[in-house]
Design a protein around this motif. Structure first.
Motif, PDB file in Angstrom:
ATOM      1  N   UNK A  22      -7.451  -0.650  -3.959  1.00  0.00           N
ATOM      2  CA  UNK A  22      -8.744  -0.959  -3.349  1.00  0.00           C
ATOM      3  C   UNK A  22      -8.833  -2.437  -2.976  1.00  0.00           C
ATOM      4  N   UNK A  23      -8.363  -3.305  -3.889  1.00  0.00           N
ATOM      5  CA  UNK A  23      -8.386  -4.740  -3.599  1.00  0.00           C
ATOM      6  C   UNK A  23      -7.545  -5.052  -2.366  1.00  0.00           C
ATOM      7  N   UNK A  24      -6.385  -4.419  -2.270  1.00  0.00           N
ATOM      8  CA  UNK A  24      -5.505  -4.669  -1.127  1.00  0.00           C
ATOM      9  C   UNK A  24      -6.158  -4.219   0.180  1.00  0.00           C
ATOM     10  N   UNK A  25      -6.806  -3.055   0.147  1.00  0.00           N
ATOM     11  CA  UNK A  25      -7.468  -2.542   1.352  1.00  0.00           C
ATOM     12  C   UNK A  25      -8.586  -3.488   1.790  1.00  0.00           C
ATOM     13  N   UNK A  65       0.833  -1.205   0.000  1.00  0.00           N
ATOM     14  CA  UNK A  65       0.000   0.000   0.000  1.00  0.00           C
ATOM     15  C   UNK A  65       0.870   1.259   0.000  1.00  0.00           C
ATOM     16  N   UNK A  66       1.967   1.222   0.734  1.00  0.00           N
ATOM     17  CA  UNK A  66       2.868   2.382   0.766  1.00  0.00           C
ATOM     18  C   UNK A  66       3.469   2.626  -0.614  1.00  0.00           C
ATOM     19  N   UNK A  67       3.888   1.549  -1.290  1.00  0.00           N
ATOM     20  CA  UNK A  67       4.479   1.678  -2.633  1.00  0.00           C
ATOM     21  C   UNK A  67       3.444   2.205  -3.623  1.00  0.00           C
ATOM     22  N   UNK A  68       2.209   1.691  -3.546  1.00  0.00           N
ATOM     23  CA  UNK A  68       1.147   2.175  -4.426  1.00  0.00           C
ATOM     24  C   UNK A  68       0.873   3.658  -4.172  1.00  0.00           C
ATOM     25  N   UNK A  69       0.897   4.046  -2.916  1.00  0.00           N
ATOM     26  CA  UNK A  69       0.716   5.455  -2.551  1.00  0.00           C
ATOM     27  C   UNK A  69       1.798   6.320  -3.193  1.00  0.00           C
ATOM     28  N   UNK A  70       3.053   5.891  -3.101  1.00  0.00           N
ATOM     29  CA  UNK A  70       4.173   6.658  -3.657  1.00  0.00           C
ATOM     30  C   UNK A  70       4.056   6.757  -5.173  1.00  0.00           C
ATOM     31  N   UNK A 118     -12.059   2.050   1.636  1.00  0.00           N
ATOM     32  CA  UNK A 118     -12.235   1.539   0.272  1.00  0.00           C
ATOM     33  C   UNK A 118     -13.440   2.177  -0.410  1.00  0.00           C
ATOM     34  N   UNK A 119     -14.536   2.336   0.322  1.00  0.00           N
ATOM     35  CA  UNK A 119     -15.753   2.911  -0.252  1.00  0.00           C
ATOM     36  C   UNK A 119     -15.550   4.366  -0.654  1.00  0.00           C
ATOM     37  N   UNK A 120     -14.868   5.135   0.193  1.00  0.00           N
ATOM     38  CA  UNK A 120     -14.619   6.551  -0.107  1.00  0.00           C
ATOM     39  C   UNK A 120     -13.721   6.692  -1.338  1.00  0.00           C
ATOM     40  N   UNK A 121     -12.645   5.916  -1.376  1.00  0.00           N
ATOM     41  CA  UNK A 121     -11.753   5.966  -2.534  1.00  0.00           C
ATOM     42  C   UNK A 121     -12.496   5.563  -3.809  1.00  0.00           C
ATOM     43  N   UNK A 122     -13.269   4.481  -3.735  1.00  0.00           N
ATOM     44  CA  UNK A 122     -13.998   3.998  -4.909  1.00  0.00           C
ATOM     45  C   UNK A 122     -14.969   5.056  -5.420  1.00  0.00           C
TER      46      UNK A 122
END
Length: 426
Positions: A347-350, A16-21, A370-374
């Motif tokens: 989202x899948x990871x969360x 998740x950290x890598x995806x964020x970066x 996940x819902x807010x991001x989606x």
């Protein structure tokens, strides 16, 4: 073990950290492309959009460290207090807020402005998780549903009054969380039906929709009578009358709201979106230029900094709500697909980590994240490609703005902190 407890990075999910970066970095590249002028490149030049965003990104580092510094139990214990403080920040806008574009949504601190609504989402998710994680809490009870609705719609109401209806819409995402935790699907079904009836009322006229719905209800009632279900009619005829009345009131109510409460530019946006009118120069200009910009990118895109429509500044506010049009022009269909896949992987990871969470509070908060991001991703991209009306919702980690970036960072890294808790007994 004591040494591990003192290490705030132990147990965090590095994927998740890598995806964020990756998302933040790619987002900055597109903000740079959308806001670059002919002046010499200055990474930390606060007079440029990309320079400001660079500083906002750098400030996420101490913010992340601060979030990870607190024990995960802190967020569960003080969820209600954080929620109340966030509500006070919304109330304070009506006294101390600065009005921008007709909305009092910002606190002004000299060169820095903060939009509280971007932070309230995370604290509302914490409050909902705190409420629903109670062992005795049963969402099938009406009184418990009302408590949840109050927590969700209080900030939504305050944000609507600013007015900022686009940001308030985000709180509908919490219905997915409630449904996941036992709320009947009927709320989502009735909501979907209401949206369909609203759209049909605009397309066909409210009288035709009313006539059609009454025919459908009459056919259903006639079928019940034909089948001879007298017991049903004896005990449920009040519900049939309520159904008829609800349909009539809703259709006439939406017609009244559309013609008397909605402003003309709101009606124009819906009518342009539904194809009832064409207006590529005024109200539909943003969407038209955005669609044109994306389609011009083709499959492979024009290349970084080679988007001529982006360079020409034809899409208003392209660095904020319409940033995805820059992705489409310069990176093409392939680049846009990769961005969407990265979001879907996040989202899948969360959701996966939430499902495997041993603590109910952490699991429910993860569903909220996940819902807010989606909701943000679907509405923003749908708006940019012309499938949804313009509502002013940012694309996470891509749209320009410190409040947006920090709000999503807080939302994500509180979850990362809670997820780390399940791996180590703090």
């Amino acid at each position: 073990m004591r040494q591990e407890r003192n290490n705030i990075f132990v147990g965090i999910d590095w994927l998740l950290v890598i995806l964020f970066i990756i998302l933040v970095s790619f987002g900055w590249m597109n903000i740079y492309a959308a806001s670059k002028s002919n002046e010499e490149f200055e990474l930390l030049n606060f007079s440029t959009k990309y320079g400001k965003q660079s500083i906002f990104i750098l400030l996420t580092i101490p913010l992340i460290v601060l979030i990870l510094f607190f024990n995960s139990k802190f967020y569960e214990k003080f969820a209600s207090i954080l929620y109340v403080i966030s509500l006070l920040s919304l109330l304070g806008l009506f006294i101390f807020g600065k009005e921008i574009n007709g909305a009092r949504s910002w606190y002004n601190f000299g060169v820095l402005g903060l939009q509280p609504s971007e932070f309230v989402k995370a604290f509302t998710a914490l409050a909902v998780a705190k409420l629903l994680s109670d062992r005795q809490y049963n969402l099938k009870l009406i009184k418990n549903q009302v408590k949840a609705f109050i927590i969700i719609f209080t900030p939504a109401l305050l944000i609507t009054l600013q007015p900022d209806a686009g940001s308030a819409l985000i709180y509908l995402a919490f219905f997915f969380v409630l449904n996941r935790e036992g709320l009947t699907l009927n709320y989502i079904l009735f909501g979907s039906l209401a949206i369909v009836l609203f759209i049909l009322s605009i397309l066909l006229g409210h009288m035709w929709v009313l006539f059609g719905m009454l025919i459908i209800l009459s056919l259903i009632t006639s079928y019940i009578i034909y089948k001879g279900d007298k017991i049903f009619l004896r005990f449920n005829w009040p519900y049939i009358i309520i159904a008829y009345s609800a349909v009539i009131l809703f259709i006439f109510g939406t017609n009244f709201a559309y013609n008397n409460i909605f402003k003309q530019h709101h009606r124009d946006r819906f009518e342009v979106l539904l194809g009832l009118k064409t207006d590529n120069k005024n109200i539909g200009y943003n969407s038209y230029q955005s669609e044109l910009t994306i389609s011009s990118g083709g499959v492979n895109g024009k290349g970084f900094l080679n988007g001529d429509i982006t360079k020409g500044d034809f899409v208003p506010e392209q660095h904020t709500d319409y940033i995805f049009s820059t992705v489409g022009e310069e990176w093409g269909f392939l680049g846009s697909s990769i961005v969407i896949l990265l979001f879907m992987l996040m989202l899948y990871r969360i959701i996966y980590l939430s499902d495997t969470h041993s603590n109910k509070f952490g699991r429910i908060y993860g569903y909220g994240v996940a819902s807010i991001f989606l909701f943000h991703i679907i509405v923003n991209i749908g708006m940019v490609i012309g499938l949804l009306p313009t509502v002013g919702i940012p694309l996470p980690f891509f749209s320009y703005g410190g409040s947006s970036l920090w709000g999503f960072t807080i939302l994500l890294f509180i979850f990362i902190r809670l997820d780390a808790h399940k791996k180590y007994d703090w």
